[in-house]
Design a protein around this motif. Structure first.
Motif: not given
Length: 96
Positions: A25-27, A30-37, A40-41, A92-94
């Motif tokens: 649910y949290v991920g 975060w799916l609209d973030l940049e490539a490495p994050a 992770s999402a 980690g950045r997320m």
């Protein structure tokens, strides 16, 4: 002994499914973030599926007393561990 192991594996997958569903649910947010994050999402979103499949295979192993579904369930748990490593490495950045 096989049935006991299968029941324990089913319980492990079922209990781990609860926080994995929360992580999915949290991920999703975060799916609209940049490539490495984003990877992770995506790993967070994908993690409940192998846990659910692993629980089903462990339940089948307990019901039939066969070892092959239990090995498949173990492979699903290893896949979840690999997804957790992706979240740990690139997420980690997320989490900050």
């Amino acid at each position: 002994m096989l049935r006991l192991s299968a029941r324990l594996m089913c319980g492990l997958c079922t209990i781990a499914l609860i926080p994995a569903a929360l992580g999915a649910y949290v991920g999703l947010g975060w799916l609209d973030l940049e490539a490495p994050a984003k990877w992770s999402a995506a790993a967070l979103v994908a993690a409940p599926l192998p846990l659910a499949v692993g629980a089903c295979f462990a339940w089948k192993a307990a019901a039939t007393n066969r070892a092959r579904p239990l090995f498949t369930s173990g492979a699903c748990v290893l896949l979840v561990i690999a997804l957790g490593a992706i979240v740990w490495a690139w997420g980690g950045r997320m989490l900050m």
